[in-house]
Design a protein around this motif. Structure first.
Motif, PDB file in Angstrom:
ATOM      1  N   MET A 195       0.986  -1.334   0.038  1.00 28.07           N
ATOM      2  CA  MET A 195      -0.177  -0.081   0.076  1.00 28.07           C
ATOM      3  C   MET A 195       0.832   1.117   0.053  1.00 28.07           C
ATOM      4  N   MET A 196       1.847   1.248   0.577  1.00 29.14           N
ATOM      5  CA  MET A 196       2.805   2.359   0.732  1.00 29.14           C
ATOM      6  C   MET A 196       3.555   2.570  -0.672  1.00 29.14           C
ATOM      7  N   THR A 197       3.680   1.656  -1.394  1.00 26.93           N
ATOM      8  CA  THR A 197       4.190   1.712  -2.752  1.00 26.93           C
ATOM      9  C   THR A 197       3.207   2.482  -3.748  1.00 26.93           C
ATOM     10  N   TRP A 198       2.217   1.624  -3.555  1.00 24.13           N
ATOM     11  CA  TRP A 198       0.881   2.313  -4.426  1.00 24.13           C
ATOM     12  C   TRP A 198       0.494   3.666  -4.250  1.00 24.13           C
ATOM     13  N   ARG A 199       0.213   3.845  -2.948  1.00 24.98           N
ATOM     14  CA  ARG A 199      -0.338   5.084  -2.617  1.00 24.98           C
ATOM     15  C   ARG A 199       0.597   6.336  -2.800  1.00 24.98           C
ATOM     16  N   GLY A 200       1.936   6.036  -2.209  1.00 28.10           N
ATOM     17  CA  GLY A 200       2.742   6.989  -2.181  1.00 28.10           C
ATOM     18  C   GLY A 200       3.118   7.618  -3.579  1.00 28.10           C
ATOM     19  N   LEU A 201       3.726   6.355  -4.325  1.00 28.96           N
ATOM     20  CA  LEU A 201       4.086   6.956  -5.540  1.00 28.96           C
ATOM     21  C   LEU A 201       2.948   7.405  -6.537  1.00 28.96           C
ATOM     22  N   LEU A 202       1.849   6.985  -6.474  1.00 29.82           N
ATOM     23  CA  LEU A 202       0.584   7.586  -7.093  1.00 29.82           C
ATOM     24  C   LEU A 202       0.255   8.993  -6.846  1.00 29.82           C
ATOM     25  N   ALA A 203       0.294   8.988  -5.347  1.00 31.91           N
ATOM     26  CA  ALA A 203      -0.001  10.561  -5.127  1.00 31.91           C
ATOM     27  C   ALA A 203       1.102  11.566  -5.278  1.00 31.91           C
ATOM     28  N   CYS A 204       2.376  11.016  -5.311  1.00 30.65           N
ATOM     29  CA  CYS A 204       3.718  11.644  -5.846  1.00 30.65           C
ATOM     30  C   CYS A 204       3.359  12.052  -7.198  1.00 30.65           C
ATOM     31  N   ALA A 205       3.073  11.132  -8.046  1.00 30.48           N
ATOM     32  CA  ALA A 205       2.994  11.366  -9.594  1.00 30.48           C
ATOM     33  C   ALA A 205       1.832  12.542  -9.725  1.00 30.48           C
ATOM     34  N   THR A 231       2.752  16.491 -10.742  1.00 31.90           N
ATOM     35  CA  THR A 231       2.206  16.956 -12.133  1.00 31.90           C
ATOM     36  C   THR A 231       1.342  18.323 -11.825  1.00 31.90           C
ATOM     37  N   LEU A 232       0.735  18.585 -10.655  1.00 36.04           N
ATOM     38  CA  LEU A 232      -0.080  19.600 -10.776  1.00 36.04           C
ATOM     39  C   LEU A 232       0.738  20.866 -10.074  1.00 36.04           C
ATOM     40  N   TRP A 233       1.889  20.708  -9.177  1.00 37.24           N
ATOM     41  CA  TRP A 233       2.797  21.774  -8.634  1.00 37.24           C
ATOM     42  C   TRP A 233       3.098  22.653  -9.830  1.00 37.24           C
ATOM     43  N   PRO A 234       3.982  22.411 -10.870  1.00 35.14           N
ATOM     44  CA  PRO A 234       4.525  23.213 -11.806  1.00 35.14           C
ATOM     45  C   PRO A 234       3.086  23.837 -12.514  1.00 35.14           C
ATOM     46  N   ILE A 235       1.849  23.521 -12.419  1.00 35.89           N
ATOM     47  CA  ILE A 235       0.820  24.204 -13.003  1.00 35.89           C
ATOM     48  C   ILE A 235       0.357  25.280 -11.936  1.00 35.89           C
ATOM     49  N   LEU A 236       0.181  24.922 -10.775  1.00 44.70           N
ATOM     50  CA  LEU A 236      -0.287  25.862  -9.871  1.00 44.70           C
ATOM     51  C   LEU A 236       0.647  26.583  -9.092  1.00 44.70           C
ATOM     52  N   THR A 262       8.893  17.967   4.916  1.00 41.19           N
ATOM     53  CA  THR A 262       8.982  16.902   3.787  1.00 41.19           C
ATOM     54  C   THR A 262       9.335  15.632   4.706  1.00 41.19           C
ATOM     55  N   ALA A 263      10.176  15.602   5.745  1.00 42.84           N
ATOM     56  CA  ALA A 263      10.483  14.322   6.477  1.00 42.84           C
ATOM     57  C   ALA A 263       9.279  13.906   7.276  1.00 42.84           C
ATOM     58  N   CYS A 264       8.478  15.085   7.858  1.00 45.33           N
ATOM     59  CA  CYS A 264       7.172  14.656   8.598  1.00 45.33           C
ATOM     60  C   CYS A 264       6.230  14.056   7.535  1.00 45.33           C
ATOM     61  N   GLN A 265       6.208  14.399   6.357  1.00 46.27           N
ATOM     62  CA  GLN A 265       5.161  14.047   5.306  1.00 46.27           C
ATOM     63  C   GLN A 265       5.528  12.496   5.050  1.00 46.27           C
ATOM     64  N   THR A 266       6.866  12.155   4.772  1.00 45.51           N
ATOM     65  CA  THR A 266       7.023  11.182   4.751  1.00 45.51           C
ATOM     66  C   THR A 266       6.984  10.133   5.765  1.00 45.51           C
ATOM     67  N   LEU A 320       4.285  20.377  -2.890  1.00 49.09           N
ATOM     68  CA  LEU A 320       5.394  19.629  -3.478  1.00 49.09           C
ATOM     69  C   LEU A 320       6.094  18.880  -2.237  1.00 49.09           C
ATOM     70  N   SER A 321       6.045  19.500  -0.994  1.00 47.98           N
ATOM     71  CA  SER A 321       6.404  18.717   0.159  1.00 47.98           C
ATOM     72  C   SER A 321       5.713  17.340   0.322  1.00 47.98           C
ATOM     73  N   VAL A 322       4.551  17.201   0.575  1.00 47.87           N
ATOM     74  CA  VAL A 322       3.605  16.409   0.385  1.00 47.87           C
ATOM     75  C   VAL A 322       3.768  15.156  -0.634  1.00 47.87           C
ATOM     76  N   GLY A 323       4.011  15.839  -2.033  1.00 46.82           N
ATOM     77  CA  GLY A 323       4.331  14.629  -3.007  1.00 46.82           C
ATOM     78  C   GLY A 323       5.746  14.094  -2.873  1.00 46.82           C
ATOM     79  N   ILE A 324       6.762  14.924  -2.299  1.00 47.46           N
ATOM     80  CA  ILE A 324       7.910  14.127  -2.359  1.00 47.46           C
ATOM     81  C   ILE A 324       8.093  13.366  -1.259  1.00 47.46           C
ATOM     82  N   GLY A 325       7.327  13.697   0.211  1.00 42.95           N
ATOM     83  CA  GLY A 325       7.178  12.650   0.899  1.00 42.95           C
ATOM     84  C   GLY A 325       6.640  11.651   0.602  1.00 42.95           C
TER      85      GLY A 325
END
Length: 306
Positions: free
Chosen positions: A36-46, A50-55, A75-79, A182-187
């Motif tokens: 779950m960590m893999t799917w949820r983290g990588l998909l949310a990050c993607a 993607t939205l960050w440079p737009i907004l 970012t460490a806390c979000q990780t 960005l911090s949530v996505g990278i975390g």
């Protein structure tokens, strides 16, 4: 365009309803914690990257703020949040994890006092004692009831997630320039990579179940993050936090209806203590903030003639 405060309340309410089935979808995926960590983290990050440079208004400024001390801490806390939340849901009753997670406002107030010079009143300390007692009652019920999983580990994970989120929120207050998306996505991305390195298989026997966890990473997390963020600009943080308590109530209810994961009566009593205490505390904070704002706007009496 300026919106009425009801706009913020409506957004917060909609976001709270949207995030409520999050834990049910995690259960329906039948994946282990690292998967779950893999799917949820990588998909949310993607999605978020993607939205960050737009907004973003200034990508260079965002990156500069993110690499500062407060940005690294956030970012460490979000990780930690992304790692520990799925771990708790995977190994413990959902209700215990969510009851413990609901304590974020208390720890945020305490961290604000420790690192930002905020004042911790008696209401905060009293609420802290009451909610910890409620969590302890829920853990006791799980240990002596028929619930599956480890309620003690679930409470620990939930409290650690609450600490991590409170640390992130404190960092955002200390350095408002930090790009939250960005911090949530990278975390989430870091957590996803950790899960990928630890997992044996990423796809359950029934591959369609991946859609359940994908919905949490692609839709629920980014949408709720955006809606809560916009809501906080149009109404007080206490109001937003009050609506976030809906997940604490509705999350276990959805899991019980769909999967039969019942909460023992003592566990329900403990959860009720947590929710009611936090609701009263947040309402107190809101009233205090409203009173101080009204006082600052009140015109001063004219000085008497000399």
């Amino acid at each position: 365009m300026r919106h009425h405060s009801l706009y913020g309340l409506g957004l917060a309410f909609a976001a709270a309803l949207l995030i409520s089935p999050d834990t049910l979808l995690m259960r329906l995926s039948h994946l282990g914690g690292v998967e779950m960590m893999t799917w949820r983290g990588l998909l949310a990050c993607a999605v978020m990257l993607t939205l960050w440079p737009i907004l973003s208004r200034s990508r260079r400024a965002d990156l500069r703020a993110l690499t500062g001390r407060a940005g690294i801490v956030a970012t460490a806390c979000q990780t930690a949040n992304a790692v520990l939340f799925v771990t708790g849901i995977a190994v413990a009753p959902v209700a215990v994890v969510l009851f413990s997670l609901a304590t974020v406002p208390i720890w945020a107030a305490i961290f604000g006092a420790l690192f930002l010079g905020d004042r911790v009143g008696r209401a905060t300390m009293a609420t802290c004692v009451v909610v910890l007692a409620g969590i302890g009652l829920s853990v006791f019920a799980g240990e002596h009831g028929s619930t599956e999983g480890d309620p003690v580990l679930g409470a620990i994970c939930g409290l650690l997630v609450a600490f991590a989120l409170a640390g992130a929120f404190t960092s955002y207050r200390a350095a408002p320039a930090i790009p939250i998306m960005l911090s949530v996505g990278i975390g989430g991305g870091i957590a996803g990579v950790i899960g990928f390195l630890l997992s044996d298989t990423l796809v359950p026997e029934e591959s369609w179940r991946v859609l359940a966890i994908a919905a949490t990473g692609v839709v629920i997390l980014p949408a709720c993050f955006f809606m809560f963020g916009v809501a906080s600009r149009h109404t007080s943080g206490a109001n937003v936090s009050l609506f976030m308590l809906l997940e604490t109530v509705l999350g276990p209810l959805f899991v019980w209806i769909a999967l039969g994961e019942a909460v023992p009566p003592l566990g329900l009593a403990g959860g009720a203590i947590v929710v009611v205490a936090l609701a009263l505390y947040l309402d107190h904070q809101r009233r205090t903030l409203r009173g101080s704002s009204a006082g600052s706007r009140r015109p001063r009496a004219p000085e008497p003639p000399r």
